[in-house]
Motif scaffolding. Structure first.
Motif, mmCIF file in Angstrom:
data_model
loop_
_atom_site.group_PDB
_atom_site.id
_atom_site.type_symbol
_atom_site.label_atom_id
_atom_site.label_comp_id
_atom_site.label_asym_id
_atom_site.label_seq_id
_atom_site.Cartn_x
_atom_site.Cartn_y
_atom_site.Cartn_z
ATOM 1 N N ALA A 27 5.624 -13.150 -8.123
ATOM 2 C CA ALA A 27 5.615 -13.085 -6.656
ATOM 3 C C ALA A 27 4.581 -14.046 -6.087
ATOM 4 O O ALA A 27 4.820 -14.706 -5.062
ATOM 5 C CB ALA A 27 5.327 -11.666 -6.191
ATOM 6 N N ALA A 66 1.540 -4.969 4.775
ATOM 7 C CA ALA A 66 1.605 -5.189 3.329
ATOM 8 C C ALA A 66 1.105 -3.970 2.569
ATOM 9 O O ALA A 66 1.669 -3.580 1.536
ATOM 10 C CB ALA A 66 0.783 -6.422 2.951
ATOM 11 N N GLN A 121 3.777 -1.142 2.697
ATOM 12 C CA GLN A 121 4.953 -1.379 1.856
ATOM 13 C C GLN A 121 4.598 -1.448 0.377
ATOM 14 O O GLN A 121 5.434 -1.161 -0.479
ATOM 15 C CB GLN A 121 5.655 -2.661 2.298
ATOM 16 C CG GLN A 121 6.290 -2.576 3.684
ATOM 17 C CD GLN A 121 7.298 -3.685 3.905
ATOM 18 O OE1 GLN A 121 8.017 -4.095 2.991
ATOM 19 N NE2 GLN A 121 7.365 -4.177 5.144
ATOM 20 N N ASP A 158 9.088 -3.061 -6.000
ATOM 21 C CA ASP A 158 8.270 -1.848 -6.019
ATOM 22 C C ASP A 158 7.759 -1.575 -7.431
ATOM 23 O O ASP A 158 8.400 -1.949 -8.424
ATOM 24 C CB ASP A 158 9.076 -0.655 -5.519
ATOM 25 C CG ASP A 158 9.444 -0.790 -4.045
ATOM 26 O OD1 ASP A 158 8.602 -1.286 -3.272
ATOM 27 O OD2 ASP A 158 10.583 -0.421 -3.674
ATOM 28 N N GLY A 161 3.982 -2.603 -3.403
ATOM 29 C CA GLY A 161 4.766 -3.463 -4.267
ATOM 30 C C GLY A 161 4.153 -4.851 -4.373
ATOM 31 O O GLY A 161 2.937 -5.007 -4.477
ATOM 32 N N THR A 162 5.002 -5.863 -4.325
ATOM 33 C CA THR A 162 4.537 -7.244 -4.456
ATOM 34 C C THR A 162 4.171 -7.892 -3.125
ATOM 35 O O THR A 162 3.699 -9.028 -3.102
ATOM 36 C CB THR A 162 5.628 -8.105 -5.135
ATOM 37 O OG1 THR A 162 6.884 -7.882 -4.465
ATOM 38 C CG2 THR A 162 5.758 -7.762 -6.611
ATOM 39 N N LEU A 163 4.365 -7.181 -2.007
ATOM 40 C CA LEU A 163 4.123 -7.806 -0.713
ATOM 41 C C LEU A 163 2.659 -8.204 -0.494
ATOM 42 O O LEU A 163 2.390 -9.291 0.043
ATOM 43 C CB LEU A 163 4.612 -6.905 0.421
ATOM 44 C CG LEU A 163 4.667 -7.558 1.802
ATOM 45 C CD1 LEU A 163 5.575 -8.787 1.793
ATOM 46 C CD2 LEU A 163 5.146 -6.559 2.859
ATOM 47 N N MET A 179 6.010 -13.774 4.237
ATOM 48 C CA MET A 179 6.173 -12.331 4.027
ATOM 49 C C MET A 179 7.575 -11.874 4.416
ATOM 50 O O MET A 179 8.195 -11.056 3.727
ATOM 51 C CB MET A 179 5.121 -11.560 4.824
ATOM 52 C CG MET A 179 3.701 -11.708 4.299
ATOM 53 S SD MET A 179 2.464 -10.875 5.347
ATOM 54 C CE MET A 179 2.919 -9.146 5.101
ATOM 55 N N HIS A 182 10.297 -12.538 1.748
ATOM 56 C CA HIS A 182 10.121 -11.973 0.409
ATOM 57 C C HIS A 182 10.975 -10.730 0.176
ATOM 58 O O HIS A 182 11.072 -9.854 1.039
ATOM 59 C CB HIS A 182 8.647 -11.611 0.194
ATOM 60 C CG HIS A 182 8.360 -11.036 -1.158
ATOM 61 N ND1 HIS A 182 8.643 -11.699 -2.325
ATOM 62 C CD2 HIS A 182 7.813 -9.844 -1.526
ATOM 63 C CE1 HIS A 182 8.281 -10.951 -3.349
ATOM 64 N NE2 HIS A 182 7.778 -9.819 -2.894
ATOM 65 N N GLN A 183 11.577 -10.651 -1.005
ATOM 66 C CA GLN A 183 12.286 -9.454 -1.459
ATOM 67 C C GLN A 183 11.315 -8.649 -2.326
ATOM 68 O O GLN A 183 11.068 -8.989 -3.488
ATOM 69 C CB GLN A 183 13.539 -9.841 -2.255
ATOM 70 C CG GLN A 183 14.575 -10.604 -1.439
ATOM 71 C CD GLN A 183 15.164 -9.753 -0.323
ATOM 72 O OE1 GLN A 183 15.542 -8.590 -0.530
ATOM 73 N NE2 GLN A 183 15.230 -10.322 0.880
ATOM 74 N N ARG A 184 10.771 -7.606 -1.740
ATOM 75 C CA ARG A 184 9.695 -6.855 -2.385
ATOM 76 C C ARG A 184 10.151 -6.180 -3.678
ATOM 77 O O ARG A 184 11.250 -5.627 -3.762
ATOM 78 C CB ARG A 184 9.172 -5.793 -1.421
ATOM 79 C CG ARG A 184 7.919 -5.067 -1.896
ATOM 80 C CD ARG A 184 7.498 -3.974 -0.935
ATOM 81 N NE ARG A 184 8.374 -2.807 -0.995
ATOM 82 C CZ ARG A 184 9.245 -2.478 -0.056
ATOM 83 N NH1 ARG A 184 9.374 -3.237 1.022
ATOM 84 N NH2 ARG A 184 9.998 -1.408 -0.176
#
Length: 383
Positions: free
Chosen positions: A371, A314, A317, A361, A319-321, A354, A357-359
């Motif tokens: 999110a 997470a 990556q 950015d 973003g929202t992850l 996880m 999910h479509q992250r």
């Protein structure tokens, strides 16, 4: 000069420890705001002792119950809900805000405190997990100091004091390993909530105790450390240290390592955040090093406890992850505590959420909150 405090999460383990520190030094601190969620009986007792101007609770029902409990004596301003917590964080008569709320609920009050340019003592690691880039950017813009209260991050903060940031090479986050450090994975299905809540060295609330048992707490702390100390994920290593005497360590470019040690008691980190750069006298003993005989360190077992791997991914990556990971974990922990899933199911729910999910950015606050909402709905559906 007396420092005026807002303690958000006053009835939890961090909040009650913070009030212990205030009791030890009543000449230095004045509690102006107390906020809790639903533990109204304890909050009422705290109000009678510390006499805050403003208190905040979860909703209107709990506000009415609190008013009834306080009838016949002085009644502070009673607020509730998101607007109430924001008011508790940006109160004009407060100098420092202790953010000790549990989970994602701490994010909006953290932003309110920073935008009001209050000094922040941060015990709510989820704030930086969910929105670290946004929150730290706001802190820099508003010239707000964020003082860590987690024992590990306080240890790193102390080890870095007086050193140059450019000389830092690596940090070592220590983990107790929780109550199932050496439990075979095949026995995980038999673990009950009461077993997971029995931590071997720390006294904590339900959510953080389960996170410690799954090592998700350490995963969250990895992400928090990356943001607090402006690190790359490759500069953070987790080491299991069951005795919880070494709270964390910092490695420098010249090969030297500095460690901060002490008995496992959160009042040390809380008092330091309240009084930095000074240290307060506390009624705590030093560790009995001769009785310990030695300090034990080992690597975490990522196959039995994949939470650290989830957090590293997470964090890479971004973003929202990270917000999705955190929200899924909160739902999974609650599901385990209410016997809807078994212990291993916590890992499964987080991993699956996880993966779905479509992250997004470079997320806005709205993106992060959306999110978080999506992850909760998705995790609930997975149950």
């Amino acid at each position: 000069m007396i420092k005026r405090l807002s303690i958000l999460g006053s009835t939890g383990s961090i909040g009650t420890s913070a009030l212990d520190v205030v009791m030890l030094h009543p000449d230095l601190f004045d509690v102006r705001v107390l906020a809790a969620a639903t533990n109204i009986d304890l909050l009422a007792r705290q109000i009678r002792v510390f006499k805050p101007e403003t208190v905040v609770v979860l909703d209107e029902i709990h506000a009415a119950r609190l008013a009834d409990l306080l009838a016949g004596g002085p009644v502070p301003e009673i607020l509730f809900g998101d607007s109430g917590y924001a008011r508790g964080a940006n109160h004009e008569k407060v100098d420092l805000v202790l953010l000790a709320m549990v989970g994602a609920a701490g994010l909006l009050p953290a932003i309110a405190a920073i935008e009001a340019r209050k000094e922040v003592a941060l015990a709510n690691k989820e704030t930086l997990v969910m929105a670290g880039d946004l929150v730290m950017g706001l802190a820099r813009k508003n010239k707000v100091s964020i003082l860590p209260v987690d024992s590990e991050h306080s240890a790193i903060f102390q080890c870095l004091a007086g050193n140059q940031a450019r000389d830092l090479k690596k940090i070592f986050l220590t983990a107790s390993g929780g109550p199932f450090l050496h439990t075979p994975q095949k026995e995980f299905s038999a673990i009950k909530p009461e077993h997971a809540l029995s931590h071997p060295t720390w006294s904590m609330g339900h959510k953080i105790s389960i996170d410690s048992a799954t090592l998700m707490n350490k995963g969250l702390e990895i992400i928090e450390a990356v943001h607090l100390f402006d690190l790359s994920i490759d500069q953070v290593e987790v080491i299991v240290h069951p005795q919880s005497i070494v709270h964390s360590m910092v490695g420098f470019n010249d090969g030297s390592v500095m460690a901060q040690m002490g008995v496992p008691d959160m009042r040390t980190a809380i008092a330091l955040a309240f009084s930095w750069p000074h240290r307060l006298t506390l009624d705590l003993d030093f560790p009995d090093f001769t009785a310990l005989g030695g300090l034990v360190f080992e690597r975490p077992d990522s196959s039995r406890f994949p939470s650290i791997g989830f957090a590293v991914e997470a964090c890479r990556q971004r973003g929202t992850l990270p917000a999705v990971m955190n929200a899924a974990n909160e739902i999974a922990v609650q599901a385990f505590l209410t016997a809807r899933i078994d212990f291993s199911g916590i890992f499964t729910m987080v991993e699956k959420t996880m993966a779905l999910h479509q992250r997004v950015d470079d997320p806005t606050l709205s993106d992060i909150l959306e999110a978080d909402k999506w992850a909760r709905q998705t995790a609930l559906a997975l149950i």
